[in-house]
Scaffold this active site. Structure first.
Site, PDB file in Angstrom:
ATOM      1  N   CYS A  50       0.837  -1.196   0.000  1.00 54.90           N
ATOM      2  CA  CYS A  50       0.000   0.000   0.000  1.00 54.90           C
ATOM      3  C   CYS A  50       0.878   1.256   0.000  1.00 54.90           C
ATOM      4  CB  CYS A  50      -0.922   0.018   1.223  1.00 54.90           C
ATOM      5  SG  CYS A  50      -2.079   1.405   1.219  1.00 54.90           S
ATOM      6  N   ASP A  75       0.379   3.813   1.678  1.00 55.46           N
ATOM      7  CA  ASP A  75       0.301   4.423   3.016  1.00 55.46           C
ATOM      8  C   ASP A  75       1.696   4.790   3.536  1.00 55.46           C
ATOM      9  OD1 ASP A  75       0.127   4.628   5.980  1.00 55.46           O
ATOM     10  OD2 ASP A  75      -1.965   4.064   5.625  1.00 55.46           O
ATOM     11  N   ARG A  94       2.855   5.121   6.334  1.00 55.31           N
ATOM     12  CA  ARG A  94       3.343   4.436   7.537  1.00 55.31           C
ATOM     13  C   ARG A  94       3.900   3.047   7.241  1.00 55.31           C
ATOM     14  NH1 ARG A  94      -2.406   4.945  10.294  1.00 55.31           N
ATOM     15  NH2 ARG A  94      -2.862   4.273   8.163  1.00 55.31           N
ATOM     16  N   HIS A 146      -2.178  -3.948   5.100  1.00 55.91           N
ATOM     17  CA  HIS A 146      -1.928  -3.484   6.471  1.00 55.91           C
ATOM     18  C   HIS A 146      -3.240  -3.113   7.137  1.00 55.91           C
ATOM     19  CE1 HIS A 146      -2.528   0.937   5.790  1.00 55.91           C
ATOM     20  NE2 HIS A 146      -2.366   0.541   4.551  1.00 55.91           N
ATOM     21  N   CYS A 180      -6.087   0.390   6.979  1.00 55.47           N
ATOM     22  CA  CYS A 180      -5.848   0.837   5.601  1.00 55.47           C
ATOM     23  C   CYS A 180      -6.990   1.743   5.150  1.00 55.47           C
ATOM     24  CB  CYS A 180      -5.736  -0.379   4.673  1.00 55.47           C
ATOM     25  SG  CYS A 180      -5.406   0.075   2.948  1.00 55.47           S
TER      26      CYS A 180
HETATM   27 CO    CO Z   1      -3.442   1.254   2.980  1.00 55.19          CO
END
Ligand code: CO
Length: 208
Positions: A41, A43, A45, A97, A100
């Protein structure tokens, strides 16, 4: 963080690498031969190299919203093809994750414009597993379960491509499904068996 700080960080990183090995960048420039292709992803993080503890050159990386593998997406399809056929990676990892944003958005009802078709592929996964997802009362646990099921379905999508099928059969290329648990920092292996899944889906998806 200011942009200037990033360039300062970069300068520090270059000095550190060169102090350990003066040929570090010269060697890096010669080429790459990563053993892993990571599809995760976007993302901020979920930083692939950081959580895996690997160095530049070890992982070929593709990231998009909710680690999707849609068969009409030229980007992810090209990454898989190049990784398997040219770099000859030994493992493909699909990593989702918890928490999400993409998965959570797909579980809500809103017109999000250009994001609609992307999120629809996640809704398709929900539809496939509706009975077992609907049984979960807790919202967070249901979202976590969709994260896991989505990883599994994207692994299956990886296995639907011709290049991957060929490499699984000929050189035991392995496809792995992982989840990064943001609450603990730990990686969870969903123990996907690529040979077994390929055997299951061959009747319909076989391309040779
Ligand atoms: Co995500």
């Amino acid at each position: 963080m200011e942009i200037d700080q990033i360039f300062k960080n970069n300068k520090d990183w270059v000095s550190k690498k060169l102090s350990l090995d003066e040929n570090y960048f010269k060697n890096m420039a010669k080429g790459q031969s990563p053993e892993y292709l990571y599809i995760g992803c976007s993302d901020s993080r979920v930083s692939a190299e950081t959580m895996m503890g690997v160095e530049p050159g070890q992982v070929f990386v593709h990231r998009n919203i909710a680690n999707m593998v849609p068969n009409t997406d030229l980007n992810v399809m090209s990454v898989i093809n190049y990784g398997v056929t040219h770099l000859k990676v030994k493992h493909i990892i699909v990593c989702g994750h918890y928490h999400c944003g993409g998965i959570e958005a797909a579980m809500q009802h809103a017109d999000l414009g250009i994001l609609n078709p992307w999120l629809r592929s996640i809704r398709d996964v929900y539809r496939m597993y509706k009975p077992e997802l609907d049984e979960i009362d807790d919202d967070e646990e249901r979202s976590n379960h969709l994260v896991r099921l989505n990883v599994k379905e994207q692994c299956i999508n990886v296995l639907k491509t011709a290049a991957v099928q060929k490499a699984v059969t000929e050189r035991n290329l392995r496809v792995h499904g992982w989840v990064f648990d943001l609450d603990t920092g730990k990686l969870i292996d969903l123990k996907i068996d690529s040979q077994e899944i390929l055997k299951d889906i061959r009747e319909i998806y076989r391309l040779d």
